[in-house]
Write a protein that holds these residues in place. Structure first.
Motif, PDB file in Angstrom:
ATOM      1  N   MET A   1     -52.743   6.560  63.987  1.00 61.78           N
ATOM      2  CA  MET A   1     -52.642   6.946  62.574  1.00 61.78           C
ATOM      3  C   MET A   1     -52.746   5.709  61.691  1.00 61.78           C
ATOM      4  O   MET A   1     -52.183   4.659  62.004  1.00 61.78           O
ATOM      5  N   PHE A   2     -53.494   5.868  60.645  1.00 57.06           N
ATOM      6  CA  PHE A   2     -53.668   4.763  59.693  1.00 57.06           C
ATOM      7  C   PHE A   2     -52.310   4.473  59.034  1.00 57.06           C
ATOM      8  O   PHE A   2     -51.705   5.383  58.456  1.00 57.06           O
ATOM      9  N   PRO A   3     -51.795   3.210  59.157  1.00 54.17           N
ATOM     10  CA  PRO A   3     -50.396   2.969  58.743  1.00 54.17           C
ATOM     11  C   PRO A   3     -50.192   2.736  57.245  1.00 54.17           C
ATOM     12  O   PRO A   3     -49.193   2.164  56.855  1.00 54.17           O
ATOM     13  N   PHE A   4     -51.135   3.155  56.448  1.00 58.56           N
ATOM     14  CA  PHE A   4     -50.961   2.989  55.004  1.00 58.56           C
ATOM     15  C   PHE A   4     -51.093   4.339  54.307  1.00 58.56           C
ATOM     16  O   PHE A   4     -52.174   4.907  54.246  1.00 58.56           O
ATOM     17  N   ALA A   5     -49.963   4.824  53.829  1.00 59.62           N
ATOM     18  CA  ALA A   5     -49.987   6.095  53.103  1.00 59.62           C
ATOM     19  C   ALA A   5     -49.783   5.812  51.634  1.00 59.62           C
ATOM     20  O   ALA A   5     -48.975   6.452  50.976  1.00 59.62           O
ATOM     21  N   ILE A   6     -50.458   4.792  51.177  1.00 53.17           N
ATOM     22  CA  ILE A   6     -50.250   4.394  49.785  1.00 53.17           C
ATOM     23  C   ILE A   6     -51.231   5.163  48.921  1.00 53.17           C
ATOM     24  O   ILE A   6     -52.398   4.836  48.841  1.00 53.17           O
ATOM     25  N   PRO A   8     -53.183   6.236  45.873  1.00 48.63           N
ATOM     26  CA  PRO A   8     -53.676   5.394  44.773  1.00 48.63           C
ATOM     27  C   PRO A   8     -52.898   5.583  43.470  1.00 48.63           C
ATOM     28  O   PRO A   8     -52.526   4.595  42.830  1.00 48.63           O
TER      29      PRO A   8
ATOM     30  N   TRP B  10     -61.993   4.047  42.273  1.00 45.69           N
ATOM     31  CA  TRP B  10     -60.553   3.788  42.223  1.00 45.69           C
ATOM     32  C   TRP B  10     -60.293   2.286  42.019  1.00 45.69           C
ATOM     33  O   TRP B  10     -59.459   1.882  41.221  1.00 45.69           O
ATOM     34  N   MET B 255     -46.727   2.921  55.733  1.00 48.31           N
ATOM     35  CA  MET B 255     -46.081   2.310  54.564  1.00 48.31           C
ATOM     36  C   MET B 255     -46.366   3.143  53.317  1.00 48.31           C
ATOM     37  O   MET B 255     -47.490   3.577  53.104  1.00 48.31           O
TER      38      MET B 255
END
Lengths: 354, 421
Positions: A1-6, A8, B10, B255
């Motif tokens: 899983m891509f570890p960035f759920a930031i 935008p 974006w 994160m």
């Protein structure tokens, strides 16, 4: 899983909020006012060269009969012990009925380059103690040494046991060669003679960088990012700035005293070996026969607990006690919790011993 | 604005917002605050701190408020920069069209590229540093003016991050290679010069100059050794970051904020730094560098002294001599004052008082009080009307003793007891 759920939108919002806080902070900064150096009222009662002995105004009608002299380190300014009302060890001691004196070493300059440990311990400390003895018509005072000032207090008490009624040491290094003593390891191979002969006095900023090097990324970067969260609170910001002022308010170190302290204490571990000579006299911790209270911090990264606790096996006192504070080297005298725990512990211990 | 985090739209919007923030800030700072932090590198306090002490003309003039605000500005800048650079990298991943499957290989590539910069040998991160330092230090402390890059690296993990990603052409590998090549050529030339024997009138001067150059070369070597050590530490920080990100991915964690990423990166750097600075190797290398630097500085100071003496100006040696004499005089005066004080008798009773104090602590006062009470009881018993008022010589003697032992009306006896407390 891509570890960035930031997300935008969320990220922009986060950065915008951060920016707004910082912008609003300018206003708070302008309102924060003067950053004091110590909050408790005090009076300069004795001066010698750049040294000043302060007496704090008692906060009870009849303070304890035996005054306590606070001996702070040379490497930072002593107002750390009196930072703000709810974080002041001095205030805590005064509230507990103690009669408190403190030595302010001042800011040594080039003319102080040849001050040695004999001057500090058998000179300044002894004369401050004698002043208090005369002033109060007593012949022994209580001494409270902090960090390097604790090491000085140990030397003084060993050399002049007839002048010290009770000795309290706080976060004081005794065994400088415990495996976890990073500062000691760092200076072990340094040519201190060359350093002092070259630099004269040792710049305070050099010591600051040394301390910052232990956690450089947090202390020079993250801390200020975290500070932004305080910018909307004038009181919290002022507290932060008080600490900030203290951290970077570092006097230069008198060259000869620095040379002797680093060589004899750090490199040779002379305090526990009994090899330190102050003036003409050898420092023997066994001469410390008065009651001793040793306060150390369990998370101290500058003076590891074992470095302090070593005192027990070297002092000659049969009345030795320890207080372990669950915190760090600075927190032991500035945290809100220490305010509640440490001054009462010290004061009660002193009162029990008259 | 497109909600895809890796889309160009974006990023353009984000950049616009960022630019506006800085414009607003410029306005604010120009109108209501000193522009000190605006014109300088925001986190330059560390450099300033190090620059100040070797500079005899510099003085700390900033208030804590100004310093802290500057640092906060610096943190913000790095925070913003981090965001920009991180998204730039991820945008590249996004453009490949398969974020979820390729992110690990893209991340691995980015990390390897960053590590390669350190592997090039040196000054990609640290630049052409003179040095900086502390005893536990992060380097030497000779030529402070060039230490900005290293300082920035230390104090700004996010700047380091951006530089790892190769965003700063000023520190390209080509630049570094040319610097190093130049250094080696200079070293060879210096070696030849240093092997020349001194001759004639200027022999001593020439030897001093040669000694200074030799010391400088030693220092340079020591500093390069230190640089390599810190580069290795930085590479370990990258490995840590890499590992932790992969672990998060494997565990299905992610994160949620930019701040999380910043904190993770700081943690990685601190962890790697802690391992480095607690090593025996660090102690040896750092000490070697510090000692080498001090030898250079001492040589420079001696040369300066020679020059000053030649034009009849005060030298450091002369000032040191004067200061030494001042200290000796101060010491003598202090000792004389102590002696006079002792002769005046202020301390004459110290020993007696000390003994009295010890007795007090042993409970003598309590015993004395008990004795007094007993004597009073005896006296009362003896003066009881049962005897008809006639007193024998023995009874009178007891009364006298009781009076002496009664502390209350005897100021001469009570004063020392109070002092003893």
């Amino acid at each position: 899983m891509f570890p960035f759920a930031i997300n935008p939108e969320k990220a922009v919002e986060e950065l915008a909020r951060f920016n707004q806080k910082l912008a609003a902070g300018v206003k708070t900064f302008t309102e924060v006012g003067h950053i004091e150096s110590g909050i408790s009222p005090k009076e300069a009662v004795y001066r010698e060269d750049k040294v000043t002995l302060y007496h704090y105004a008692p906060r009870v009608e009849n303070p304890h009969r035996v005054p306590i002299l606070v001996v702070y380190a040379l490497v930072n300014r002593p107002y750390m012990t009196d930072l703000q009302e709810d974080r002041s060890m001095i205030r805590g001691l005064l509230d507990e009925g103690m009669d408190v004196y403190l030595i302010d070493w001042g800011y040594p300059d080039a003319s102080d380059r040849y001050l040695n440990l004999d001057d500090y311990i058998n000179g300044y400390i002894k004369r401050c103690v004698d002043f208090i003895r005369d002033r109060h018509d007593i012949y022994r005072v209580n001494v409270l040494g902090i960090c390097q000032g604790g090491a000085f207090s140990l030397c003084f008490s060993a050399l002049h046991p007839d002048r010290v009624r009770n000795l309290v040491t706080m976060v004081t290094p005794v065994d400088f060669h415990t495996p976890d003593n990073l500062l000691s390891q760092w200076v072990r191979n340094l040519d201190i003679d060359l350093l002092v002969d070259t630099m004269g006095n040792i710049p305070g900023d050099l010591l600051n960088v040394t301390f910052l090097s232990m956690n450089p990324y947090r202390l020079t970067g993250q801390k200020y990012l975290d500070m932004v969260d305080l910018l909307d609170d004038k009181v919290k910001l002022k507290n932060f700035l008080r600490m900030e002022k203290w951290i970077f308010d570092s006097p230069d170190q008198a060259g000869e005293a620095f040379r002797q302290f680093i060589k004899d204490f750090f490199q040779k571990n002379g305090l526990i070996k009994g090899s330190i000579r102050i003036g003409e006299q050898r420092v023997d911790l066994a001469n410390i026969t008065m009651p001793v209270l040793n306060v150390y911090a369990t998370k101290d990264h500058l003076v590891p607990p074992d470095a302090s606790k070593a005192l027990k096996q070297y002092v000659g006192s049969t009345d030795y006690q320890e207080v372990a504070f669950n915190g760090g080297h600075i927190g032991v005298y500035v945290s809100g919790r220490s305010q509640k725990e440490i001054p009462p512990a010290i004061a009660n211990w002193l009162k029990e011993r008259g | 604005m497109d909600n895809n985090p890796f889309s160009s739209d974006w990023m353009a919007g984000w950049n616009t917002l960022q630019r506006k923030m800085w414009e607003d800030w410029s306005e604010v700072t120009q109108s209501s605050w000193t522009n000190a932090w605006q014109t300088e590198s925001p986190m330059s306090f560390f450099r300033d701190g190090m620059n100040r002490w070797p500079n005899p003309f510099a003085a700390p003039t900033q208030t804590p408020e100004a310093m802290a605000m500057r640092h906060a500005m610096g943190s913000m800048e790095e925070f913003m920069r981090m965001g920009r650079e991180v998204f730039k990298v991820f945008q590249g991943m996004s453009d490949s069209g398969n974020v979820t499957q390729e992110w690990t290989s893209q991340l691995d590539k980015a990390i390897q590229q960053a590590k390669a910069m350190f592997a090039q040998g040196s000054q990609a991160m640290f630049g052409n540093l003179g040095n900086m330092g502390g005893m536990g230090g992060m380097g030497g402390m000779g030529k402070m003016g060039n230490m900005e890059e290293m300082t920035a690296f230390m104090s700004r993990p996010m700047k380091a991050w951006t530089e790892f990603l190769g965003s700063n052409p000023a520190f390209s590998n080509d630049t570094m290679r040319s610097l190093l090549a130049g250094g080696q050529a200079t070293e060879e030339a210096l070696s030849r010069f240093l092997s020349m024997p001194g001759l004639g009138l200027n022999r001593e001067k020439q030897e001093k100059v040669q000694e200074g150059m030799r010391l400088s070369m030693e220092y340079r070597k020591a500093f390069e050794e230190f640089q390599k050590l810190m580069n290795d530490s930085s590479k370990r920080a990258l490995d840590l970051l890499h590992r932790k990100l992969l672990e998060m991915g494997a565990e299905g964690k992610s994160m949620q904020t930019m701040r999380d990423l910043y904190v993770l990166w700081v943690d990685c750097n601190e962890e790697a730094n802690a391992a480095t600075v607690t090593s025996k190797e660090f102690n040896e290398i750092n000490s070697r560098m510090m000692n080498a630097m001090m030898r250079v500085r001492r040589n420079m100071a001696e040369s300066m002294d020679d020059s000053l003496a030649a034009v009849n100006l005060p030298t450091r040696r002369e000032l040191d001599s004067a200061h030494r004499q001042i200290s000796t005089l101060r010491r003598r005066i202090g000792n004389l004052e102590d002696t006079i004080r002792e002769l005046q008798g202020k301390d004459a009773s110290a020993e007696i008082n000390t003994l009295r104090d010890d007795m007090e602590k042993l409970g003598v006062r309590r015993l004395r009080e008990e004795l007094t009470a007993l004597k009073l009881q005896v006296e009362e018993a003896l003066t009881a009307p049962a005897d008809g008022g006639a007193e024998s010589a023995d009874k009178l003697a007891i009364k006298k003793t009781v009076r002496i032992g009664n502390a209350k009306p005897q100021p001469a006896a009570t004063a020392p007891a109070q002092k003893g407390e």
